[in-house]
Design a protein around this motif. Structure first.
Motif, PDB file in Angstrom:
ATOM      1  N   LEU A  12      55.739  61.517  38.660  1.00  0.00           N
ATOM      2  CA  LEU A  12      56.673  61.976  39.680  1.00  0.00           C
ATOM      3  C   LEU A  12      57.106  60.743  40.451  1.00  0.00           C
ATOM      4  N   GLY A  13      58.373  60.385  40.339  1.00  0.00           N
ATOM      5  CA  GLY A  13      58.811  59.115  40.876  1.00  0.00           C
ATOM      6  C   GLY A  13      58.184  57.967  40.104  1.00  0.00           C
ATOM      7  N   GLN A  14      58.066  56.814  40.756  1.00  0.00           N
ATOM      8  CA  GLN A  14      57.558  55.624  40.078  1.00  0.00           C
ATOM      9  C   GLN A  14      56.047  55.479  40.153  1.00  0.00           C
ATOM     10  N   THR A  15      55.399  56.204  41.074  1.00  0.00           N
ATOM     11  CA  THR A  15      54.001  55.890  41.359  1.00  0.00           C
ATOM     12  C   THR A  15      53.018  57.043  41.228  1.00  0.00           C
ATOM     13  N   LEU A  16      53.477  58.284  41.228  1.00  0.00           N
ATOM     14  CA  LEU A  16      52.544  59.409  41.214  1.00  0.00           C
ATOM     15  C   LEU A  16      52.272  59.856  39.779  1.00  0.00           C
ATOM     16  N   ASP A  17      51.088  59.536  39.287  1.00  0.00           N
ATOM     17  CA  ASP A  17      50.665  59.894  37.932  1.00  0.00           C
ATOM     18  C   ASP A  17      50.129  61.318  37.959  1.00  0.00           C
ATOM     19  N   LEU A  18      50.937  62.275  37.493  1.00  0.00           N
ATOM     20  CA  LEU A  18      50.567  63.681  37.573  1.00  0.00           C
ATOM     21  C   LEU A  18      49.372  64.023  36.693  1.00  0.00           C
ATOM     22  N   THR A  19      49.104  63.226  35.679  1.00  0.00           N
ATOM     23  CA  THR A  19      47.958  63.508  34.807  1.00  0.00           C
ATOM     24  C   THR A  19      46.631  63.224  35.498  1.00  0.00           C
ATOM     25  N   ARG A  20      46.669  62.542  36.627  1.00  0.00           N
ATOM     26  CA  ARG A  20      45.450  62.218  37.374  1.00  0.00           C
ATOM     27  C   ARG A  20      45.307  63.044  38.648  1.00  0.00           C
ATOM     28  N   MET A  21      46.189  64.031  38.809  1.00  0.00           N
ATOM     29  CA  MET A  21      46.197  64.832  40.023  1.00  0.00           C
ATOM     30  C   MET A  21      45.856  66.283  39.711  1.00  0.00           C
TER      31      MET A  21
ATOM     32  N   VAL B 126      55.173  66.440  54.147  1.00  0.00           N
ATOM     33  CA  VAL B 126      54.458  66.216  52.893  1.00  0.00           C
ATOM     34  C   VAL B 126      53.730  64.884  52.962  1.00  0.00           C
ATOM     35  N   PRO B 127      52.411  64.874  52.694  1.00  0.00           N
ATOM     36  CA  PRO B 127      51.649  63.649  52.862  1.00  0.00           C
ATOM     37  C   PRO B 127      51.982  62.554  51.859  1.00  0.00           C
ATOM     38  N   ARG B 128      52.454  62.904  50.673  1.00  0.00           N
ATOM     39  CA  ARG B 128      52.740  61.909  49.654  1.00  0.00           C
ATOM     40  C   ARG B 128      54.232  61.567  49.648  1.00  0.00           C
ATOM     41  N   GLN B 129      54.540  60.315  49.485  1.00  0.00           N
ATOM     42  CA  GLN B 129      55.916  59.863  49.385  1.00  0.00           C
ATOM     43  C   GLN B 129      56.282  59.650  47.917  1.00  0.00           C
ATOM     44  N   ILE B 130      57.478  60.091  47.541  1.00  0.00           N
ATOM     45  CA  ILE B 130      57.929  59.960  46.161  1.00  0.00           C
ATOM     46  C   ILE B 130      58.887  58.782  46.075  1.00  0.00           C
ATOM     47  N   ASP B 131      58.540  57.817  45.251  1.00  0.00           N
ATOM     48  CA  ASP B 131      59.364  56.627  45.067  1.00  0.00           C
ATOM     49  C   ASP B 131      60.425  56.913  44.008  1.00  0.00           C
ATOM     50  N   VAL B 132      61.661  57.109  44.461  1.00  0.00           N
ATOM     51  CA  VAL B 132      62.762  57.361  43.525  1.00  0.00           C
ATOM     52  C   VAL B 132      63.749  56.189  43.556  1.00  0.00           C
ATOM     53  N   SER B 133      63.214  55.003  43.796  1.00  0.00           N
ATOM     54  CA  SER B 133      64.060  53.806  43.867  1.00  0.00           C
ATOM     55  C   SER B 133      64.779  53.531  42.555  1.00  0.00           C
ATOM     56  N   HIS B 134      64.227  54.024  41.437  1.00  0.00           N
ATOM     57  CA  HIS B 134      64.871  53.854  40.129  1.00  0.00           C
ATOM     58  C   HIS B 134      65.709  55.072  39.747  1.00  0.00           C
ATOM     59  N   LYS B 135      65.930  55.978  40.725  1.00  0.00           N
ATOM     60  CA  LYS B 135      66.791  57.161  40.580  1.00  0.00           C
ATOM     61  C   LYS B 135      66.169  58.271  39.731  1.00  0.00           C
ATOM     62  N   VAL B 136      64.955  58.066  39.242  1.00  0.00           N
ATOM     63  CA  VAL B 136      64.301  59.073  38.403  1.00  0.00           C
ATOM     64  C   VAL B 136      63.190  59.735  39.200  1.00  0.00           C
ATOM     65  N   ILE B 137      63.170  61.077  39.211  1.00  0.00           N
ATOM     66  CA  ILE B 137      62.122  61.776  39.944  1.00  0.00           C
ATOM     67  C   ILE B 137      61.014  62.280  39.017  1.00  0.00           C
ATOM     68  N   LEU B 138      61.340  62.567  37.765  1.00  0.00           N
ATOM     69  CA  LEU B 138      60.341  63.066  36.818  1.00  0.00           C
ATOM     70  C   LEU B 138      60.490  62.324  35.504  1.00  0.00           C
TER      71      LEU B 138
ATOM     72  N   LEU C  13      61.183  62.740  28.159  1.00  0.00           N
ATOM     73  CA  LEU C  13      62.427  63.043  28.856  1.00  0.00           C
ATOM     74  C   LEU C  13      62.299  62.597  30.301  1.00  0.00           C
ATOM     75  N   SER C  14      63.430  62.484  30.982  1.00  0.00           N
ATOM     76  CA  SER C  14      63.424  62.109  32.387  1.00  0.00           C
ATOM     77  C   SER C  14      64.460  62.918  33.129  1.00  0.00           C
ATOM     78  N   ILE C  15      64.183  63.191  34.404  1.00  0.00           N
ATOM     79  CA  ILE C  15      65.075  63.940  35.272  1.00  0.00           C
ATOM     80  C   ILE C  15      65.436  63.046  36.455  1.00  0.00           C
ATOM     81  N   ASP C  16      66.718  62.876  36.717  1.00  0.00           N
ATOM     82  CA  ASP C  16      67.145  62.043  37.834  1.00  0.00           C
ATOM     83  C   ASP C  16      66.939  62.751  39.165  1.00  0.00           C
ATOM     84  N   ASN C  17      66.796  61.971  40.200  1.00  0.00           N
ATOM     85  CA  ASN C  17      66.650  62.524  41.534  1.00  0.00           C
ATOM     86  C   ASN C  17      67.908  63.304  41.913  1.00  0.00           C
ATOM     87  N   GLY C  18      67.748  64.556  42.306  1.00  0.00           N
ATOM     88  CA  GLY C  18      68.869  65.400  42.681  1.00  0.00           C
ATOM     89  C   GLY C  18      69.578  66.072  41.527  1.00  0.00           C
ATOM     90  N   GLU C  19      69.114  65.833  40.309  1.00  0.00           N
ATOM     91  CA  GLU C  19      69.764  66.398  39.119  1.00  0.00           C
ATOM     92  C   GLU C  19      69.334  67.840  38.896  1.00  0.00           C
TER      93      GLU C  19
END
Length: 290
Positions: A108-117, A38-50, A70-76
């Motif tokens: 998605l994660g800390q950096t991917l703004d889904l509204t701009r994709m 996958v070309p994009r990396q998801i930053d889940v350093s804050h434990k939140v994926i969504l 709402l928020s979804i944790d990584n792996g939840e």
């Protein structure tokens, strides 16, 4: 290039896909030893994926989503429940880029703004969505369906066994075992039971190694035995993947044993374990008591 991300091509599109698929790397991704890169990396350093904050969507003045956060944790694994019209489908449409919000943030994660994709960009970033009705190639085998869902090298179905790479074969075998279809590998998808088709489509998403799975009523129309097997499968997936399940079957939600979010009129009404939300007077009034 035909799209195999997020929304699987429907059976009626099979011929067009076969005409379109050519050997070579897929758009936006490639196979390394048979595994999706996958070309994009998801930053889940804050434990939140969504992460959704203040999301509002209006259709002709009606607010399908109303300041939804709402928020979804990584792996939840999270179950989303609520009455018809609560905004469940619109929420997933926003996450996958099908619908653009009037206001709010969706990350998605800390950096991917889904509204701009775009939708393909969102899918390539690691989000897979399964709709309620299974979409598989009914005239192709289980093995062929999973192979067609792979990124990277693709070709004419008749030369499948000459084109499949060892890494792809290993990955396909792993996924078939995960979704319980190893013994059905050479069966035509059209001959599978409804539950098996649901598992196959989940497998077609898993082959792309998504970080976040969005599943819309995955046990609708399933037998009790198939429902139980699906609950076991999703519990196995949680942890390696984040899983969001929109569902009405409370027995199935109970079997998932996960945190539950109740939507009503486009915003979060209640949240907690199933016992907690079932005891909430507001939830009983607007949903469970009906």
């Amino acid at each position: 290039m035909s799209e195999f991300h997020g929304r699987m091509a429907r059976p009626g599109e099979a011929q067009a896909l076969r005409d379109d698929l050519q050997p070579g790397s897929g758009e936006g991704g490639s196979m390394s030893g048979g595994h999706l890169v996958v070309p994009r990396q998801i930053d889940v350093s804050h434990k939140v994926i969504l992460y959704l904050e203040g999301v509002t969507v209006s259709f002709d003045g009606f607010k399908a989503l109303n300041d939804l956060s709402l928020s979804i944790d990584n792996g939840e694994m999270r179950a989303i429940i609520g009455p018809n019209g609560a905004g469940k489908t619109t929420m997933m449409d926003v996450i996958t880029g099908k619908t653009r919000p009037d206001a709010g943030k969706v990350f998605l994660g800390q950096t991917l703004d889904l509204t701009r994709m775009s939708e393909p960009e969102i899918a390539r970033s690691g989000i897979g969505r399964k709709f309620q009705k299974p979409s598989v190639f009914e005239q192709a085998s289980v093995l062929e369906n999973l192979w067609l869902a792979c990124e990277g090298e693709k070709g004419w179905l008749r030369s499948l066994r000459e084109r499949i790479a060892p890494g792809q074969a290993r990955r396909i075998d792993e996924v078939m075992e995960t979704v319980g279809l190893t013994d059905s590998r050479d069966r035509m998808a059209g001959s599978l039971s409804h539950g098996q088709k649901q598992w196959l489509e989940i497998g077609m998403l898993l082959i792309q190694e998504p970080k976040l799975l969005l599943l819309d009523e995955p046990v609708a129309g399933l037998s009790d035995e198939e429902t139980e097997k699906t609950a076991v499968l999703l519990r196995q997936l949680a942890g390696k993947h984040s899983v969001v399940v929109v569902e009405h079957d409370m027995h199935f939600v109970e079997r998932l044993g996960c945190r539950v979010t109740v939507l009503h009129q486009g915003h979060v009404l209640a949240e907690g374990d199933l016992a907690t939300v079932q005891a909430d007077a507001r939830v009983i009034e607007v949903y469970l008591g009906r």
